[in-house]
Design a protein around this motif. Structure first.
Motif, PDB file in Angstrom:
ATOM      1  N   SER A   1      17.226  57.801  47.353  1.00 58.22           N
ATOM      2  CA  SER A   1      15.978  58.166  46.679  1.00 58.22           C
ATOM      3  C   SER A   1      16.296  58.823  45.342  1.00 58.22           C
ATOM      4  N   GLN A   2      15.318  58.879  44.489  1.00 56.14           N
ATOM      5  CA  GLN A   2      15.502  59.441  43.158  1.00 56.14           C
ATOM      6  C   GLN A   2      15.440  60.967  43.168  1.00 56.14           C
ATOM      7  N   SER A   3      15.126  61.540  44.299  1.00 58.60           N
ATOM      8  CA  SER A   3      15.029  62.988  44.436  1.00 58.60           C
ATOM      9  C   SER A   3      16.391  63.583  44.785  1.00 58.60           C
ATOM     10  N   ASP A   4      16.616  64.807  44.316  1.00 62.12           N
ATOM     11  CA  ASP A   4      17.842  65.514  44.700  1.00 62.12           C
ATOM     12  C   ASP A   4      17.631  66.320  45.983  1.00 62.12           C
ATOM     13  N   LYS A   5      16.492  66.138  46.631  1.00 63.59           N
ATOM     14  CA  LYS A   5      16.175  66.806  47.896  1.00 63.59           C
ATOM     15  C   LYS A   5      16.372  65.831  49.046  1.00 63.59           C
ATOM     16  N   SER A   6      16.497  66.368  50.261  1.00 65.78           N
ATOM     17  CA  SER A   6      16.760  65.517  51.416  1.00 65.78           C
ATOM     18  C   SER A   6      15.510  65.142  52.196  1.00 65.78           C
TER      19      SER A   6
ATOM     20  N   TYR B   1       9.531  64.572  56.521  1.00 66.44           N
ATOM     21  CA  TYR B   1       9.971  63.190  56.383  1.00 66.44           C
ATOM     22  C   TYR B   1      11.303  63.195  55.641  1.00 66.44           C
ATOM     23  N   GLU B   2      12.325  62.631  56.269  1.00 69.99           N
ATOM     24  CA  GLU B   2      13.628  62.547  55.621  1.00 69.99           C
ATOM     25  C   GLU B   2      13.611  61.461  54.564  1.00 69.99           C
TER      26      GLU B   2
ATOM     27  N   ASP C   1      19.297  69.633  58.194  1.00 65.28           N
ATOM     28  CA  ASP C   1      19.054  68.494  59.084  1.00 65.28           C
ATOM     29  C   ASP C   1      17.544  68.395  59.330  1.00 65.28           C
ATOM     30  N   HIS C   2      17.150  67.439  60.160  1.00 64.93           N
ATOM     31  CA  HIS C   2      15.715  67.226  60.404  1.00 64.93           C
ATOM     32  C   HIS C   2      15.054  68.442  61.058  1.00 64.93           C
TER      33      HIS C   2
ATOM     34  N   LYS D   1       2.482  68.839  50.491  1.00 63.93           N
ATOM     35  CA  LYS D   1       3.754  68.116  50.517  1.00 63.93           C
ATOM     36  C   LYS D   1       4.650  68.711  49.440  1.00 63.93           C
ATOM     37  N   ALA D   2       5.915  68.949  49.800  1.00 60.90           N
ATOM     38  CA  ALA D   2       6.864  69.462  48.812  1.00 60.90           C
ATOM     39  C   ALA D   2       8.269  68.986  49.157  1.00 60.90           C
TER      40      ALA D   2
END
Length: 126
Positions: A14-19, A8-9, A41-42, A34-35
């Motif tokens: 978002s508050q995360s530094d991940k994409s 899930y993109e 990209d997707h 989930k991580a």
């Protein structure tokens, strides 16, 4: 036993530094993973999700009685690449090799499923 993968993109704000969030599910065992993940990209995040599932299977063989698995995902491009119907981008060559090595070891089938039928998305916000 059926296994599912997907990603899930995350929204850019978002508050995360991940994409993205990479996920897999093994419903019969009640396993949900989930991580956060930083992907290019997707397709990259879906490939990472598939490999996370395969690595989990590989490192937890005591919970799996047979070495043939049905794996479902909703990214047709990744499924076709691992099923050798499409050529993956060169940058995915190391990921592809890992997937093919796991395929030799566990003889899994890889098939498409509609996102609505993929349990990884049903528990996304749990």
């Amino acid at each position: 036993m059926e296994r599912y993968f997907g990603s899930y993109e995350l929204p850019e704000d978002s508050q995360s530094d991940k994409s993205a969030v990479v996920m897999f599910s093994i419903p019969e065992l009640g396993i949900k993973f989930k991580a956060p993940f930083e992907g290019v990209d997707h397709d990259h995040t879906d490939f990472a999700s598939l490999l996370a599932l395969l690595e989990f299977i590989d490192s937890n063989q005591k919970y799996f009685s047979k070495h043939t698995y049905q794996i479902y995902g909703n990214n047709n491009k990744i499924i076709n690449q691992v099923n050798l119907r499409e050529q993956p981008p060169l940058m995915f060559a190391p990921l592809m090799q890992k997937a093919l090595d796991y395929r030799k070891k566990y003889r899994f089938s890889l098939q498409w499923v509609k996102p609505d039928d993929n349990p990884v998305f049903q528990s996304l916000f749990d």
